[in-house]
Design an enzyme around this catalytic site. Structure first.
Site, PDB file in Angstrom:
ATOM      1  N   GLU A  90     -24.703  17.340 -13.784  1.00  0.00           N
ATOM      2  CA  GLU A  90     -24.468  15.904 -13.547  1.00  0.00           C
ATOM      3  C   GLU A  90     -25.487  15.460 -12.501  1.00  0.00           C
ATOM      4  O   GLU A  90     -25.500  15.983 -11.382  1.00  0.00           O
ATOM      5  CB  GLU A  90     -23.047  15.655 -13.040  1.00  0.00           C
ATOM      6  N   ASP A 133     -15.710  22.949 -14.718  1.00  0.00           N
ATOM      7  CA  ASP A 133     -16.398  22.048 -13.801  1.00  0.00           C
ATOM      8  C   ASP A 133     -16.768  22.861 -12.563  1.00  0.00           C
ATOM      9  O   ASP A 133     -15.922  23.575 -12.010  1.00  0.00           O
ATOM     10  CB  ASP A 133     -15.475  20.882 -13.422  1.00  0.00           C
ATOM     11  N   HIS A 141     -14.584  10.634 -16.956  1.00  0.00           N
ATOM     12  CA  HIS A 141     -13.489  10.283 -16.038  1.00  0.00           C
ATOM     13  C   HIS A 141     -13.941   9.343 -14.923  1.00  0.00           C
ATOM     14  O   HIS A 141     -13.124   8.933 -14.105  1.00  0.00           O
ATOM     15  CB  HIS A 141     -12.912  11.568 -15.443  1.00  0.00           C
ATOM     16  N   ASP A 142     -15.238   9.037 -14.842  1.00  0.00           N
ATOM     17  CA  ASP A 142     -15.752   8.123 -13.811  1.00  0.00           C
ATOM     18  C   ASP A 142     -16.134   6.761 -14.380  1.00  0.00           C
ATOM     19  O   ASP A 142     -16.562   5.888 -13.619  1.00  0.00           O
ATOM     20  CB  ASP A 142     -17.006   8.714 -13.153  1.00  0.00           C
ATOM     21  N   ASP A 170       1.414  16.764 -20.116  1.00  0.00           N
ATOM     22  CA  ASP A 170       2.296  17.372 -19.116  1.00  0.00           C
ATOM     23  C   ASP A 170       3.372  18.181 -19.848  1.00  0.00           C
ATOM     24  O   ASP A 170       4.136  17.616 -20.625  1.00  0.00           O
ATOM     25  CB  ASP A 170       2.928  16.244 -18.278  1.00  0.00           C
ATOM     26  N   ASP A 196     -21.170  19.434 -11.073  1.00  0.00           N
ATOM     27  CA  ASP A 196     -20.911  18.174 -10.382  1.00  0.00           C
ATOM     28  C   ASP A 196     -22.056  17.817  -9.415  1.00  0.00           C
ATOM     29  O   ASP A 196     -22.449  18.656  -8.596  1.00  0.00           O
ATOM     30  CB  ASP A 196     -19.611  18.347  -9.583  1.00  0.00           C
ATOM     31  N   ASP A 240       6.638  16.984 -14.632  1.00  0.00           N
ATOM     32  CA  ASP A 240       6.404  16.525 -13.249  1.00  0.00           C
ATOM     33  C   ASP A 240       5.474  15.307 -13.193  1.00  0.00           C
ATOM     34  O   ASP A 240       5.076  14.868 -12.109  1.00  0.00           O
ATOM     35  CB  ASP A 240       5.871  17.665 -12.368  1.00  0.00           C
ATOM     36  N   ASP A 288      -1.051  19.467 -17.330  1.00  0.00           N
ATOM     37  CA  ASP A 288      -1.194  20.864 -16.911  1.00  0.00           C
ATOM     38  C   ASP A 288      -1.813  21.694 -18.028  1.00  0.00           C
ATOM     39  O   ASP A 288      -2.028  21.207 -19.140  1.00  0.00           O
ATOM     40  CB  ASP A 288       0.158  21.429 -16.456  1.00  0.00           C
TER      41      ASP A 288
HETATM   42  C1  NOJ Z   1     -18.787  13.337  -9.616  1.00  0.00           C
HETATM   43  C2  NOJ Z   1     -17.461  13.453 -10.281  1.00  0.00           C
HETATM   44  O1  NOJ Z   1     -17.605  13.224 -11.655  1.00  0.00           O
HETATM   45  C3  NOJ Z   1     -16.538  12.477  -9.595  1.00  0.00           C
HETATM   46  O2  NOJ Z   1     -15.320  12.326 -10.267  1.00  0.00           O
HETATM   47  C4  NOJ Z   1     -16.345  12.943  -8.174  1.00  0.00           C
HETATM   48  O3  NOJ Z   1     -15.584  11.977  -7.471  1.00  0.00           O
HETATM   49  C5  NOJ Z   1     -17.659  13.150  -7.454  1.00  0.00           C
HETATM   50  N1  NOJ Z   1     -18.657  13.784  -8.263  1.00  0.00           N
HETATM   51  C6  NOJ Z   1     -17.455  14.003  -6.244  1.00  0.00           C
HETATM   52  O4  NOJ Z   1     -17.165  15.317  -6.609  1.00  0.00           O
END
Ligand code: NOJ
Length: 564
Positions: free
Chosen positions: A268, A98, A340-341, A21, A206, A25, A29
């Protein structure tokens, strides 16, 4: 285009909200990323992938896009973006975006028009359907199909304005785009060309294997399988790898990528099979360069979503072995532990205790990076960042965690404890806590209040400390990246899995011409004797001592190079 530069490349994923950041905030960014480009160059990665930075209501942290051709004001503007892109290029790094086009935000202008009336020209850009036959629109169970959404609740939302439902496989604010409509596809392709013309080097796509849906002759979508105890059905048979997926990807390739060089495309694809991946990544078919498969991150999931399954190493090896063999002669793998998932790999498959965190993080990196395929590093993985100690549900911010928690408690009779146990281990916020730059308050991520709490272990685990320590996970990842750049067997060597029935050691060879690499990783906190000949030059060893009598120390990883 036969240019496959990405076989030698390592990709680094940035989750912009949580990276750095610059304006206090509490939210990362683009200028924050610009400020850390030298760090990324020092690590040695070839490509940066940015999670979505477009204008968005941030319902799903930017995976709900309301304008595909601009920058979210929280993150900056197109001018800073151009600076970031130029800064990456100047350091020899490419940058991919992305691409989230299975759905848009419900605040996208396209959806506003689509929703406005049944005869709006964009009505058919999304999936609108009437209530189930004989049911009162808007009442429970009247949804057009029984599918659940990924984030809890039904996959359909009733819209009073026109008395119909729209499909949202994810949140209610992420309506699915209707790829059957050629205008939708052309609008997406035009947007993609606009970014490529601006200089970006490709896309991570995605849930791209969900864009084609199975449609009945009368235009209806069909119910999915309902398992015992579940509030909603799994409709994935109707939207994973759907009937027109290959056609759409090939069209996209013709319309967007044909004639352009030096790009990277990665789809993905949750639930993808090896056979489908061969079709997607066969260079002759012109679909995508590689896909993200999920088998190895679903390995600790059983039929009951709220029960943690212990990792069985033989399963993990069987999965990777199958993918390595399946794409050996055709197509290409992508390799990842984290994104990130996913929870942090060192907490999930390694040991994040003081004693073994560093060794096990290095071991996991070694095993992954020595496979055949393009490795992806997720921010903080190169520091051995760990899961966060979530106390209760109030510590989570992720729409998936919150939505699934409510559904499990309110509709499926689960207890807070059993759900929290799984969310702590597997929740996506584990990956999303701010990047740990230094030991100062908020880890040098922000001078303000971070949008998600910083892991308290940042006083010990942080980039400044790792850069200063020659034995850190950071410097180990530098070596792994360098090895891929300099050792052709890492890129092109044949893969052979060894000891497939061993529950403790992960071992394989890579062979190219007269060179063989032998890779061994110990997935336990016990010494294990390897039933293998450990000869050759020991080119990587994550511990001070080399193995004696083929004994691999707890969480040790070794790589031998030998002539064959
Ligand atoms: C896969 C993404 O990696 C995830 O973070 C997202 O919530 C879902 N697709 C929906 O876009």
């Amino acid at each position: 285009m036969t240019d496959s530069w990405w076989k030698k490349a390592v990709v680094y994923q940035i989750y912009p909200r949580s990276f750095a950041d610059s304006d206090g905030d509490g939210m990362g960014d683009l200028r924050g990323i610009v400020g850390h480009l030298d760090y990324l160059a020092e690590l040695g990665v070839d490509v940066l992938w940015l999670s979505p930075i477009y204008p968005s209501p941030q319902d799903d942290n930017g995976y709900d896009i309301s304008d595909y051709q601009n920058i979210e004001p929280l993150f900056g503007d197109l001018e800073v973006f151009d600076e970031l892109l130029a800064g990456a290029h100047a350091r020899g790094m490419k940058l991919i975006m992305d691409l989230v086009v299975n759905h848009s935000s419900d605040e996208h202008q396209w959806f506003a028009e689509s929703r406005s009336s049944k005869d709006n020209p964009k009505r058919d850009w999304y999936w609108w359907r009437p209530a189930r036959d004989g049911m009162e629109p808007g009442t429970p169970g009247a949804e057009p199909t029984n599918w659940g959404s990924v984030f809890g609740g039904p996959a359909w939302k009733y819209d009073e304005k026109t008395g119909e439902y729209y499909l949202h496989l994810f949140s209610t604010k992420q309506p699915d785009l209707n790829w059957e409509n050629p205008e939708v596809r052309q609008a997406v392709y035009a947007m993609m060309r606009w970014w490529l013309d601006r200089g970006v080097d490709g896309f991570r796509m995605d849930v791209i294997n969900m864009i084609s849906k199975v449609i009945g002759e009368d235009g209806s979508l069909r119910d999915g399988r309902l398992s015992a105890g579940a509030a909603y059905a799994d409709g994935s048979d109707s939207f994973i790898g759907g009937p027109r997926l290959h056609e759409f990807l090939q069209e996209m390739h013709r319309e967007v990528f044909a004639g352009r060089e030096g790009l990277l495309t990665v789809g993905e694809t949750p639930g993808v099979t090896v056979e489908q991946a061969r079709l997607h990544t066969d260079p002759e078919r012109h679909e995508v360069d590689m896909v993200f498969q999920f088998d190895h991150v679903w390995v600790d999931r059983g039929p009951d979503p709220w029960l943690l399954m212990p990792l069985q190493l033989t399963n993990l090896k069987a999965i990777f072995g199958r993918w390595q063999a399946g794409l050996a002669d055709l197509g290409w793998n992508s390799l990842y532990w984290n994104n990130h998932d996913q929870p942090r790999a060192v907490s999930r498959y390694g040991d994040d205790s003081k004693q073994y965190r560093v060794a096990s993080a290095k071991m996991l990196g070694t095993v992954l990076h020595l496979h055949r395929g393009t490795p992806y590093i997720y921010q903080g993985e190169e520091l051995g960042m760990t899961n966060y100690p979530f106390a209760g549900i109030e510590d989570f911010r992720d729409i998936e965690a919150l939505g699934q928690y409510r559904q499990a408690l309110d509709m499926e009779g689960r207890s807070p404890d059993e759900v929290l146990t799984v969310l702590r281990a597997r929740g996506r916020d584990n990956a999303r806590t701010p990047m740990q730059w230094d030991g100062s308050p908020h880890a040098g991520f922000t001078t303000g209040t971070p949008w998600l709490a910083v892991n308290p272990n940042h006083t010990e685990i942080n980039a400044a400390a790792a850069q200063a320590d020659a034995d850190s996970v950071f410097h180990w990842y530098r070596k792994l990246i360098e090895l891929r750049h300099t050792e052709p067997a890492v890129v092109d060597g044949d893969f052979t899995m060894l000891l497939p029935n061993d529950e403790r050691l992960y071992a394989f060879t890579r062979r190219l011409g007269g060179t063989e690499l032998l890779v061994i990783g110990n997935f336990t906190g016990e010494p294990v004797v390897a039933d293998l000949d450990l000869d050759g030059d020991l080119i990587l060893n994550n511990l001070p001592e080399a193995p004696v009598d083929a004994t691999i120390a707890p969480w040790q990883a070794v790589v031998y190079r030998r002539s064959v």
